[in-house]
Design an enzyme around this catalytic site. Structure first.
Site, PDB file in Angstrom:
ATOM      1  CD  GLU A   1      35.613  43.349  38.161  1.00 33.80           C
ATOM      2  OE1 GLU A   1      35.466  42.215  38.667  1.00 33.80           O
ATOM      3  OE2 GLU A   1      34.698  44.193  38.110  1.00 33.80           O
TER       4      GLU A   1
ATOM      5  CE1 TYR B   1      30.627  41.141  38.336  1.00 32.75           C
ATOM      6  CE2 TYR B   1      32.604  40.032  39.149  1.00 32.75           C
ATOM      7  CZ  TYR B   1      31.961  41.178  38.719  1.00 32.75           C
ATOM      8  OH  TYR B   1      32.643  42.360  38.688  1.00 32.75           O
TER       9      TYR B   1
END
Ligand code: HEM
Length: 141
Positions: free
Chosen positions: A133, A91
């Site tokens: 996730e 990320y």
């Protein structure tokens, strides 16, 4: 997220929409320049991938005060990410590349105040994806 971050992000939504594709095109160029190893994730990506990411970035900016509106979209994308093997440490790769792209495309309009708000907002959304996730990875294990 602070109230002022929410207000700044909402006020930038129209500009993000107008320049959405330019921003995400620049984002991928930045990502692959700094992390060439990220290319492997996108090897089967469709030509219009950058449009989908642009649409989601815009949807996020427009709905920042009502994130429930993104729920289904987040779930669908999180499943795609898990199938490809996206992990929390990826990320910041995308975040740094996106923030750099916003600065490149908006130029002087990207004030430090706007960039601080986008940094906070990106990592807030990243944490939503990372949590979703994590659940999906755990359910698969
Ligand atoms: C908050 C950050 C992120 C957002 C908003 C986002 C958004 C999206 C969206 C909207 C799609 C398209 C889903 C579809 O096809 O319907 C997608 C797919 C994808 N994302 Fe993300 N993503 C994020 C972070 C990441 C990260 C960190 C990676 C890994 C470097 C990544 C890699 C991918 C890949 C490989 C695909 C599938 C491409 C394909 O094969 O079509 N994304 N993402």
């Amino acid at each position: 997220m602070t109230e002022s971050t929410i207000a700044i992000i909402k006020s930038t939504a129209p500009v993000i929409k107008e320049h959405g594709e330019a921003i995400t095109t620049a984002m991928y160029a930045n990502l692959f320049r700094v992390h060439p190893e990220a290319k492997a994730f996108f090897k089967d990506a469709s030509e219009d991938q950058y449009k989908k990411l642009a649409a989601m970035v815009y949807a996020y900016a427009a709905n920042i005060d009502n994130l429930g509106a993104l729920g289904k979209g987040v779930e669908k994308v999180a499943n795609i990410h898990v199938n490809i093997g996206v992990l929390p440490e990826h990320y910041p790769w995308v975040g740094v590349a996106l923030l750099e792209a916003i600065t490149q495309v908006l130029g002087e309009a990207a004030t430090p105040e706007i960039m601080d708000a986008w940094k906070e907002a990106f990592f807030f959304l990243a944490d939503v994806f990372i949590a979703k996730e994590k659940e999906i990875y755990a359910a698969k294990a």
